[in-house]
Design a protein around this motif. Structure first.
Motif, mmCIF file in Angstrom:
data_model
loop_
_atom_site.group_PDB
_atom_site.id
_atom_site.type_symbol
_atom_site.label_atom_id
_atom_site.label_comp_id
_atom_site.label_asym_id
_atom_site.label_seq_id
_atom_site.Cartn_x
_atom_site.Cartn_y
_atom_site.Cartn_z
ATOM 1 N N ILE A 130 -13.100 6.504 -1.619
ATOM 2 C CA ILE A 130 -12.719 6.431 -3.031
ATOM 3 C C ILE A 130 -11.907 7.667 -3.407
ATOM 4 O O ILE A 130 -10.861 7.583 -4.070
ATOM 5 N N LEU A 132 -10.074 9.415 -1.535
ATOM 6 C CA LEU A 132 -8.762 9.369 -0.880
ATOM 7 C C LEU A 132 -7.875 8.251 -1.429
ATOM 8 O O LEU A 132 -6.729 8.102 -0.994
ATOM 9 N N GLY A 133 -8.404 7.450 -2.348
ATOM 10 C CA GLY A 133 -7.629 6.352 -2.910
ATOM 11 C C GLY A 133 -7.586 5.118 -2.045
ATOM 12 O O GLY A 133 -6.787 4.206 -2.300
ATOM 13 N N LEU A 134 -8.464 5.033 -1.043
ATOM 14 C CA LEU A 134 -8.490 3.870 -0.161
ATOM 15 C C LEU A 134 -9.352 2.751 -0.708
ATOM 16 O O LEU A 134 -9.155 1.578 -0.369
ATOM 17 N N PRO A 136 -11.323 1.237 -4.450
ATOM 18 C CA PRO A 136 -11.366 1.387 -5.906
ATOM 19 C C PRO A 136 -12.598 2.174 -6.341
ATOM 20 O O PRO A 136 -13.636 2.164 -5.664
ATOM 21 N N GLU A 137 -12.498 2.847 -7.473
ATOM 22 C CA GLU A 137 -13.623 3.629 -7.990
ATOM 23 C C GLU A 137 -14.811 2.747 -8.350
ATOM 24 O O GLU A 137 -15.945 3.232 -8.455
ATOM 25 N N THR A 203 -12.046 -6.960 -4.838
ATOM 26 C CA THR A 203 -11.650 -6.018 -5.883
ATOM 27 C C THR A 203 -11.100 -6.761 -7.094
ATOM 28 O O THR A 203 -10.941 -7.993 -7.091
ATOM 29 N N ASP A 209 -0.724 -3.813 -7.045
ATOM 30 C CA ASP A 209 -1.371 -2.543 -7.390
ATOM 31 C C ASP A 209 -1.622 -1.665 -6.173
ATOM 32 O O ASP A 209 -2.079 -0.518 -6.318
ATOM 33 N N ASP A 211 -0.607 0.335 -2.618
ATOM 34 C CA ASP A 211 0.464 1.033 -1.905
ATOM 35 C C ASP A 211 0.038 1.176 -0.438
ATOM 36 O O ASP A 211 -0.625 2.153 -0.071
ATOM 37 N N MET A 215 -1.863 4.267 1.636
ATOM 38 C CA MET A 215 -3.192 4.010 2.179
ATOM 39 C C MET A 215 -3.279 4.355 3.657
ATOM 40 O O MET A 215 -4.241 5.004 4.097
ATOM 41 N N ALA A 218 -3.346 8.099 4.256
ATOM 42 C CA ALA A 218 -4.638 8.697 3.906
ATOM 43 C C ALA A 218 -5.708 8.336 4.938
ATOM 44 O O ALA A 218 -6.515 9.184 5.342
#
Length: 276
Positions: A130, A132-134, A136-137, A203, A209, A211, A215, A218
């Motif tokens: 989360i 690292l943006g891989l 969703p929160e 999700t 949404d 990228d 991803m 990261a």
């Protein structure tokens, strides 16, 4: 007189030294034999069948795991999920083919994640992904009440000590579809490091949404791989969705590992996989 006594002492010392040189080693050997014979001594011995593993790089581990997952001919579930078997392989001598993926029934060794630790380890990985943006929160954590965990060995059969121990976490079949939102559906987790190799998650995102290039960068840094390269698939029907990007990483023996980031529209399932 003193010289005579001194000479006699020298001669006696020389005689003693000659006797020790001749009989000393044999006497010592007999003494050691008496100490060793008829005594039992236990030693820990690591053999191939005991699950001993060579130290592999992140690229090598990923390559072996990918090959093993791709070598399976098991029926898929809703989205590329394997039927769960209960293998009984006690060793590697009966395996066939170059790569095998078998259930590991042995107790985890000292450095491996145990049955009691796997869910918290996975949740730590979720929090890291989360950040690292891989993921969703809104991603929910795992628990023993909602997931099943099985430990596998991914084995390069010609050299069984080249093997990777992984946990597979799967959302339990009893969870209703309404509860699948924001949950991991499947994940493969390194049993040594806790790193998440592969995941599927429902999700609220859309493909627009996501990228994939960001991803994969990261994720490569998280796993400890080299720079990813774009990969053009030779089979246009390889994926059952039009929304995906493929990348390659250095593997073993001049071969590569292909990693796919994709999205199943309709069920809104994001995935990162190293298997076909």
């Amino acid at each position: 007189m003193h010289r005579m006594k001194y000479g006699i002492c020298v001669v006696l010392l020389a005689v003693v030294m000659v006797v020790l040189a001749i009989w000393g080693p044999e006497a010592l050997a007999k003494y050691q034999d008496r100490y060793i014979l008829n005594r039992l001594e236990a030693k820990m011995v690591e053999g191939e069948s005991e699950g001993y593993r060579y130290t592999l790089t992140s690229n090598e581990k990923l390559f072996i795991l990918s090959k093993c997952l791709n070598s399976q001919n098991l029926p898929g579930s809703e989205q590329n999920s394997m039927a769960r078997g209960e293998g009984t392989n006690a060793g590697y001598q009966d395996l066939t083919g170059s790569y095998a993926f078998v259930v590991n029934h042995r107790d985890p060794v000292a450095q491996e994640i145990t049955d009691e630790e796997i869910y918290e380890s996975c949740n730590g990985g979720i929090r890291e992904l989360i950040g690292l943006g891989l993921l969703p929160e809104t991603t929910k954590e795992t628990s023993a009440s909602s997931y099943t965990a099985v430990r596998y060995s991914a084995i390069y059969v010609p050299e069984p000590r080249n093997n990777v121990s992984v946990w597979r976490l799967s959302l339990s079949a009893g969870i209703q579809n309404a509860d699948r939102q924001n949950r991991l559906q499947d994940a493969y987790i390194d049993a040594d490091t806790g790193k998440i190799y592969e995941f599927y998650i429902r999700t609220q995102l859309a493909w627009e949404d996501i990228d994939p290039d960001a991803m994969i960068q990261a994720w490569a840094g998280y796993i400890g791989l080299g720079e990813p390269l774009a990969y053009e698939s030779l089979n246009p029907l390889e994926e059952t969705t039009p929304y995906y990007c493929k990348y390659s990483f250095e593997g073993m023996e001049n071969d590569i590992t292909v990693v796919t980031i994709g999205f199943y529209e309709g069920i809104n399932e994001l995935f990162l996989k190293i298997s076909r």
